[in-house]
Write a protein that holds these residues in place. Structure first.
Motif, PDB file in Angstrom:
ATOM      1  N   PRO A 184       9.550   3.879   0.923  1.00 46.43           N
ATOM      2  CA  PRO A 184       9.015   2.686   1.804  1.00 46.43           C
ATOM      3  C   PRO A 184       9.075   2.587   3.136  1.00 46.43           C
ATOM      4  CG  PRO A 184      11.484   2.447   0.815  1.00 46.43           C
ATOM      5  CD  PRO A 184      10.844   3.602   0.535  1.00 46.43           C
ATOM      6  N   ILE A 185       8.106   1.820   3.588  1.00 44.00           N
ATOM      7  CA  ILE A 185       7.915   1.364   5.150  1.00 44.00           C
ATOM      8  C   ILE A 185       9.361   0.893   5.622  1.00 44.00           C
ATOM      9  CG2 ILE A 185       5.580   1.113   4.859  1.00 44.00           C
ATOM     10  CD1 ILE A 185       6.160  -1.572   5.489  1.00 44.00           C
ATOM     11  N   SER A 186       9.637   1.326   7.003  1.00 44.33           N
ATOM     12  CA  SER A 186      10.748   0.752   7.549  1.00 44.33           C
ATOM     13  C   SER A 186      11.034  -0.707   7.315  1.00 44.33           C
ATOM     14  CB  SER A 186      10.887   1.220   8.924  1.00 44.33           C
ATOM     15  OG  SER A 186      11.918   0.661   9.580  1.00 44.33           O
ATOM     16  N   LEU A 187      11.997  -1.272   7.440  1.00 47.21           N
ATOM     17  CA  LEU A 187      12.591  -2.569   7.446  1.00 47.21           C
ATOM     18  C   LEU A 187      12.010  -3.291   8.975  1.00 47.21           C
ATOM     19  CD1 LEU A 187      14.394  -5.056   6.420  1.00 47.21           C
ATOM     20  CD2 LEU A 187      16.076  -4.124   7.699  1.00 47.21           C
ATOM     21  N   PHE A 188      11.954  -2.320   9.505  1.00 49.06           N
ATOM     22  CA  PHE A 188      11.668  -3.071  11.165  1.00 49.06           C
ATOM     23  C   PHE A 188      10.359  -3.400  11.361  1.00 49.06           C
ATOM     24  CE2 PHE A 188      15.679  -0.804  11.755  1.00 49.06           C
ATOM     25  CZ  PHE A 188      16.458  -1.866  12.225  1.00 49.06           C
ATOM     26  N   LYS A 228       0.705  -1.314  -0.024  1.00 50.89           N
ATOM     27  CA  LYS A 228       0.083   0.027   0.070  1.00 50.89           C
ATOM     28  C   LYS A 228       0.979   1.223   0.034  1.00 50.89           C
ATOM     29  CE  LYS A 228      -3.701   2.190   2.593  1.00 50.89           C
ATOM     30  NZ  LYS A 228      -4.635   1.922   3.854  1.00 50.89           N
ATOM     31  N   GLN A 229       1.918   1.383   0.814  1.00 48.89           N
ATOM     32  CA  GLN A 229       2.999   2.278   0.948  1.00 48.89           C
ATOM     33  C   GLN A 229       3.549   2.490  -0.470  1.00 48.89           C
ATOM     34  OE1 GLN A 229       3.195   4.746   3.103  1.00 48.89           O
ATOM     35  NE2 GLN A 229       4.947   5.726   1.979  1.00 48.89           N
ATOM     36  N   PHE A 230       3.963   1.515  -1.038  1.00 47.07           N
ATOM     37  CA  PHE A 230       4.660   1.478  -2.279  1.00 47.07           C
ATOM     38  C   PHE A 230       3.700   2.012  -3.327  1.00 47.07           C
ATOM     39  CE2 PHE A 230       5.393  -0.551  -6.531  1.00 47.07           C
ATOM     40  CZ  PHE A 230       6.648  -0.139  -6.710  1.00 47.07           C
ATOM     41  N   LEU A 231       2.525   1.730  -3.251  1.00 47.76           N
ATOM     42  CA  LEU A 231       1.640   2.247  -4.447  1.00 47.76           C
ATOM     43  C   LEU A 231       1.399   3.734  -4.235  1.00 47.76           C
ATOM     44  CD1 LEU A 231      -0.830  -0.702  -4.700  1.00 47.76           C
ATOM     45  CD2 LEU A 231       0.788  -0.074  -6.471  1.00 47.76           C
TER      46      LEU A 231
END
Length: 611
Positions: free
Chosen positions: A436-440, A427-430
């Motif tokens: 992008p969202i955090s890896l964590f 959703k964040q990518f679109l």
């Protein structure tokens, strides 16, 4: 004369030699486990990127290559378990297969260092061909064989350092498996941080350095194992467990037309005066009565192998048969674990991996559950287990099957969380591809599954070791790894089936996991699929855990066992070990094992001077 007998008894009974064994001996095993797992787990979480970036497999091809490697490794643990039970002792088996493991790591280091031994990108699912493919797959096969053989023999070698018949050492045995997991976790934490960082540094050109470090640390680990040899209680191999199982099956089939006696006392068993076995007799149980026909001694028949089997031998096969549904019920958990080592790592490569000014390698995300486990294992050992012992009177705090049940519930929750995190990531990518969202965000699914693994892995190792007949403990302990093996293979099968089925029904005519771009795939649906299956699998496990009858060995107070085995709760899963005892005399299934001494050469334990 008495001194001579005591000397011979000490030679055949390693648990009687009190100056050997214990945590002093297992400290060397812990060192090997930490150093060897440092590389094993680093490979487990990062080699999918090595296959993808350097060996030029596609997305599903790299994931399947890794899961097939891991599956083969765990499957081959049976080879190590069988050899250590039958031909070599567990120490010599570890050293033999350890040599193969180190050799494989040397080959992998050479191929990763020499660009001419690596394939060129070709745009196909696999680009490895010719001599490069021979070296590549030969090193993977040797790695699987060596690592698997050690896994089949090392945990029971450590467990042999404690006498389960001694109350104090029985508690120590339960603690041994917890500290074994802690050693593995500490080594794994270093592997997924330091070694993974070295491997993925320099624009992913440091793989040979990572493999070199793994080779050195693994070699040092086996050096520690050798140093501890004077402190080990070493058990010599005995009769082949495969032959003992085959004898029961063959004789039961031959006697299928015979009627079982109403009184199980009439089944054949060697009494203590005739016994040539130092092993405790196993109590007769009512499950799988068809196998009892192997213990029927016909009129005028001689009690020889392949003609009749003892009650204990029949019960050994029953124990292994009862274990099969437990093994099957844990396979799916390991399928879920395979996703965290493949697709979740690939997810991490598409997320924001910055920690301040430091760029976190995607394969290092598993350090989060490992850190949780490093904290939780001592808490479990020093706080939870003593508290639970007061309530359950069980040396382990709770039964092994209860631990496994907790792990299965948590694994289902981790897949649910993984699906939700993937939905958020896409959703964040679109919405904003450059932010992008955090890896964590991946830490939630990793942390939950890490705790699940803590409960399940230790529970299974202890369960298979304690429940197994003495002569089959390595082979039985290998069943833990068999479950992991089938889990990895099932992962590969699921990926292929899901791609094949969804390709036909989806409007885009592409599978959920097709291609090399996760942003165009439906990994979240695959996670939902595994979460639903995990819930159904837990219901299945509840049934088999309730059905399972724990093995009952000889005791002189049979009545007290029958009267003093209360349930902890009315809930089936949390019952204490169900004990089904048949009072058998005249050489029946209940004999005092402490009065038995084996002088049979192939069942004699190694003395202090054994090499």
């Amino acid at each position: 004369m008495a001194n001579d007998i005591n000397t011979r008894y000490n030679a055949i009974n390693p648990w009687n030699i009190k100056e050997k064994g214990g945590f002093k001996a297992t400290s060397f095993i812990y060192a090997l486990v930490a150093l060897e797992n440092m590389g094993f787990v680093a490979n487990m979480v990062s080699m999918v990127m090595y296959f993808f970036l350097k060996m030029h497999f596609d997305l599903s091809g790299s994931a399947n290559t890794l899961t097939n490697l891991m599956g083969s490794t765990y499957l081959l643990s049976v080879v190590g378990g069988f050899i250590s039970d039958t031909y070599l002792n567990r120490f010599n088996t570890c050293i033999t297969f350890g040599i193969l493991e180190v050799l494989a790591l040397v080959m992998m280091t050479i191929q990763a260092h020499n660009g001419s031994l690596q394939p060129e990108a070709c745009g196909m699912s696999s680009c490895v061909k010719g001599g490069k493919a021979v070296m590549f797959y030969a090193s993977l096969c040797l790695l699987a064989l060596g690592t698997g053989g050690v896994k089949g023999s090392l945990p029971p070698l450590g467990a042999d350092q404690f006498d389960s018949k001694d109350p104090k050492e029985s508690k120590a045995l339960a603690s041994y498996f917890n500290w074994l997991l802690l050693s593995s976790t500490i080594g794994s934490s270093i592997g997924v941080t330091v070694i993974v960082w070295v491997s993925t540094s320099s624009n992913n050109n440091g793989w040979w350095k990572g493999f070199l470090i793994i080779t050195i640390t693994t070699f040092i680990g086996y050096f520690f194992l050798v140093l501890g040899k004077p402190f080990y209680r070493l058990e010599a191999p005995g009769d082949s467990p495969i032959i003992r199982i085959a004898q029961v099956l063959v004789v039961a089939i031959k006697n299928r037309g015979l009627s079982l006696p109403e009184n199980p006392n009439e089944l054949y068993e060697i009494n203590e005066k005739e016994s040539v076995s130092a092993e405790a007799k196993i109590a007769h149980t009512e499950q799988f009565r068809c196998l009892d026909k192997a213990a029927i001694l016909g009129d005028n028949a001689k009690p020889i192998p392949w003609t009749v089997c003892t009650v204990t031998q029949v019960e050994e096969v029953k124990v292994l048969t009862r274990m099969l549904p437990i093994i099957a019920s844990t396979i799916l958990l390991n399928t879920c674990m395979a996703q965290l080592q493949t697709f979740s790592v690939q997810q991490g490569s598409l997320m924001d991996r910055k920690l301040g000014s430091f760029q976190v390698p995607a394969p290092s995300v598993p350090v989060i559950p490992l850190a949780f486990m490093i904290i939780l294992i001592p808490i479990y050992e020093f706080i939870f287990v003593p508290f639970a012992r007061k309530i359950t009177k069980n040396p382990s705090g709770i039964t092994q099957l209860q631990r496994v049940g907790v792990g299965l519930v948590l694994s289902a929750i981790s897949m649910l969380v993984a699906a939700l995190v993937e939905v958020k990531r896409k959703k964040q990518f679109l919405k904003s591809p450059t932010q992008p969202i955090s890896l964590f965000w991946l830490s939630f699914q990793y942390a939950i599954f890490g705790i699940a693994d803590m409960f399940t892995l230790v529970g299974l190792l202890e369960f298979f070791y304690k429940e197994a007949p003495t002569g089959m403990r390595s082979l039985s302990t290998s069943l833990t790894w068999i479950s992991q093996s089938f889990g990895y293979f099932l992962s590969s099968i699921f990926v292929d089936i899901i791609n094949s089925v969804t390709k036909r029904i989806s409007p885009s005519k592409k599978g959920w996991l097709y291609g090399q771009d996760l942003n165009k795939n439906n990994l979240n649906l695959f996670y939902w699929f595994l979460a639903i299956l995990s819930c159904l699998n837990f219901v299945n496990y509840l049934y088999w855990a309730t059905w399972y009858k724990y093995k009952t060995e000889d005791t002189t107070n049979i009545g007290s066992i029958m009267d003093k085995s209360p349930s902890i709760s009315s809930v089936p899963l949390i019952k204490t070990a169900e004990i089904e005892v048949s009072k058998t005399t005249n050489g029946g299934s209940i004999v005092d094992h402490t009065q038995e001494i084996s002088w049979k050469n192939n069942q004699v334990f190694e003395s202090d001077q054994a090499m």
